[in-house]
Design a protein around this motif. Structure first.
Motif, PDB file in Angstrom:
ATOM      1  N   GLN A   1       6.916   0.912   4.449  1.00 35.71           N
ATOM      2  CA  GLN A   1       5.772   1.151   5.472  1.00 35.71           C
ATOM      3  C   GLN A   1       6.126   1.302   6.941  1.00 35.71           C
ATOM      4  O   GLN A   1       5.659   1.586   7.658  1.00 35.71           O
TER       5      GLN A   1
ATOM      6  N   GLU B   1       2.136   9.308   6.658  1.00 34.53           N
ATOM      7  CA  GLU B   1       2.233   9.984   5.389  1.00 34.53           C
ATOM      8  C   GLU B   1       3.552  10.391   5.241  1.00 34.53           C
ATOM      9  O   GLU B   1       4.603  10.337   6.053  1.00 34.53           O
ATOM     10  N   SER B   2       3.743  11.188   4.156  1.00 34.13           N
ATOM     11  CA  SER B   2       5.114  11.830   3.601  1.00 34.13           C
ATOM     12  C   SER B   2       5.004  12.994   2.841  1.00 34.13           C
ATOM     13  O   SER B   2       3.733  13.223   2.438  1.00 34.13           O
TER      14      SER B   2
ATOM     15  N   CYS C   1       7.890   5.041  -1.863  1.00 32.70           N
ATOM     16  CA  CYS C   1       6.898   4.024  -2.100  1.00 32.70           C
ATOM     17  C   CYS C   1       6.847   2.574  -1.637  1.00 32.70           C
ATOM     18  O   CYS C   1       5.927   1.879  -1.840  1.00 32.70           O
TER      19      CYS C   1
ATOM     20  N   THR D   1       0.729  -1.204  -0.121  1.00 28.86           N
ATOM     21  CA  THR D   1      -0.086  -0.079  -0.065  1.00 28.86           C
ATOM     22  C   THR D   1       0.814   1.159   0.048  1.00 28.86           C
ATOM     23  O   THR D   1       1.757   1.422   0.918  1.00 28.86           O
ATOM     24  N   ALA D   2       0.808   2.163  -0.943  1.00 30.25           N
ATOM     25  CA  ALA D   2       1.519   3.349  -1.082  1.00 30.25           C
ATOM     26  C   ALA D   2       1.235   4.373   0.075  1.00 30.25           C
ATOM     27  O   ALA D   2       0.275   4.516   0.720  1.00 30.25           O
ATOM     28  N   VAL D   3       2.242   4.823   0.455  1.00 27.35           N
ATOM     29  CA  VAL D   3       2.193   5.763   1.641  1.00 27.35           C
ATOM     30  C   VAL D   3       1.367   6.994   1.075  1.00 27.35           C
ATOM     31  O   VAL D   3       1.973   7.628   0.137  1.00 27.35           O
ATOM     32  N   SER D   4       0.487   7.624   1.828  1.00 24.84           N
ATOM     33  CA  SER D   4      -0.414   8.662   1.178  1.00 24.84           C
ATOM     34  C   SER D   4       0.595   9.843   1.406  1.00 24.84           C
ATOM     35  O   SER D   4       1.375   9.995   2.293  1.00 24.84           O
ATOM     36  N   GLU D   5       0.211  11.050   0.524  1.00 28.06           N
ATOM     37  CA  GLU D   5       1.439  12.210   0.394  1.00 28.06           C
ATOM     38  C   GLU D   5       0.454  13.366   1.029  1.00 28.06           C
ATOM     39  O   GLU D   5      -0.594  13.521   0.521  1.00 28.06           O
ATOM     40  N   ARG D   6       1.094  13.806   1.829  1.00 28.85           N
ATOM     41  CA  ARG D   6       0.502  15.118   2.627  1.00 28.85           C
ATOM     42  C   ARG D   6       0.773  16.331   1.827  1.00 28.85           C
ATOM     43  O   ARG D   6       2.007  16.670   1.482  1.00 28.85           O
ATOM     44  N   LYS D   7      -0.338  16.936   1.163  1.00 32.18           N
ATOM     45  CA  LYS D   7       0.043  18.219   0.393  1.00 32.18           C
ATOM     46  C   LYS D   7       0.547  19.350   1.197  1.00 32.18           C
ATOM     47  O   LYS D   7      -0.176  19.698   2.389  1.00 32.18           O
TER      48      LYS D   7
ATOM     49  N   GLN E   1      -3.276  21.263   4.686  1.00 34.33           N
ATOM     50  CA  GLN E   1      -4.216  20.239   5.779  1.00 34.33           C
ATOM     51  C   GLN E   1      -3.792  20.219   7.190  1.00 34.33           C
ATOM     52  O   GLN E   1      -4.205  19.110   7.777  1.00 34.33           O
TER      53      GLN E   1
END
Length: 334
Positions: free
Chosen positions: A306, A317-318, A303, A54-60, A247
């Motif tokens: 984990q 996140e990253s 990516c 599962t790809a790590v979600s990216e924080r904008k 965010q």
């Protein structure tokens, strides 16, 4: 028929033993490599399985200009001798030092900023504290000056410590605000609040920064958090201008440039230049992992993990330190 064949192999040929040993070896290798879903390090797994992670979600993140930065000399300084502060400002500023500031009073002042009272000036901040401090000292800072300012408690007050732990007063609170009204509308950040520990007779812990907050014109309050590099590199705390997330991510502190120029959103963090990813050792570091805040991997390796390669904390996140569209296209082509 098959049973008779196995019996014949068992009785007349060593191939049976060779086959059993080969099967056991293959099963052992499969388990070690994680083909059956065992929790083994990602670097030992096959490339097919790493792609299925599962790809790590990216924080904008949105990078903005912080006109304030403050450092202190941690090698010396006490309540009676004072401390040396080094401000860095993009515009003319006012440095307000509040000795013995009440903990509850400071929290109430910060909350009042969020609830409508915008603490844009030193006078407004002083009123918000409601005189809950022992001594107040101010300095006018010119943007082109690079000098240190020494602040201390007056000897005639007779204050040598702030009591035993837990305390109801911070030793020192330093507030940076813009001096000229015409420049306040040019920046989203209107004030910087730094809480410092200063050693005294009751608590000899060396001088250091405890907390740093940024106050915005919209009434938001951001808690500055340091970034950390690998063990052979220094951390990124207090080095360059801050990046603030749309965010709600904590901004990371950055020092204004030596010539007072504003940092572009595509600009690079100087402390990461020339430092390679701890995984591939081939691409520059450009990713910060959250919540541990380790800056240690590149865009291509983030990516595949984990868990943080440095502290093994789970990565939620990253975010990127700098936009690198050209590098992203090269990775896509590979």
């Amino acid at each position: 028929m098959a049973a008779e064949f196995l019996v014949m192999l068992y009785e007349y040929s060593p191939l049976f033993y060779i086959a059993v040993i080969a099967v056991c070896f293959i099963i052992t290798v499969a388990v070690v490599l994680g083909w059956f879903g065992f929790d083994v390090p990602v670097i030992l797994r096959s490339s097919d399985e790493t792609e299925s992670l599962t790809a790590v979600s990216e924080r904008k993140m949105v990078q903005v200009t912080n006109p304030f930065a403050l450092e202190m000399d941690s090698t010396a300084g006490t309540v009676t001798e004072g401390v040396s502060l080094q401000p860095y400002c993009l515009e003319d500023c006012v440095l307000s030092c509040f000795w013995g500031c009440g903990v509850q009073a400071l929290q109430a002042a910060l909350q009042s900023h969020q609830h409508g009272l915008r603490l844009r000036t030193p006078e407004l901040f002083q009123e918000a504290l409601e005189l809950s401090y022992l001594h107040h000292q101010s300095f006018n800072i010119h943007k082109e000056e690079k000098e240190e300012y020494v602040t201390q408690m007056p000897p005639d007050l007779g204050v040598t410590d702030f009591g035993l732990l837990p305390r109801d007063r911070y030793p020192l609170v330093a507030v940076l605000t813009l001096a000229n009204p015409e420049t306040r509308d040019n920046y989203n950040i209107v004030a910087s609040v730094t809480v410092l520990h200063v050693p005294d007779d009751k608590y000899r812990l060396s001088a250091r920064i405890l907390f740093q907050y940024l106050l915005t014109a919209q009434g938001n309050l951001y808690d500055l958090k340091p970034l950390f590099m690998s063990a052979d590199n220094s951390n990124l705390s207090g080095t360059t201008e801050p990046s603030i997330s749309t965010q709600g991510a904590e901004p990371q502190p950055k020092r204004p440039g030596e010539k007072g120029q504003e940092s572009e959103s595509e600009g690079e963090w100087p402390d990461t230049q020339g430092r390679d990813c701890v995984v591939c050792q081939n691409a520059p570091i450009n990713r910060v992992l959250l919540p541990c805040r380790h800056a240690c991997v590149c865009d291509g390796c983030v990516c595949h993990f984990q868990h943080c390669p440095i502290c093994r904390a789970f990565v939620l996140e990253s975010f990127a330190l700098a936009n690198q569209p050209a590098r992203d296209e090269d990775l896509a082509e590979d």
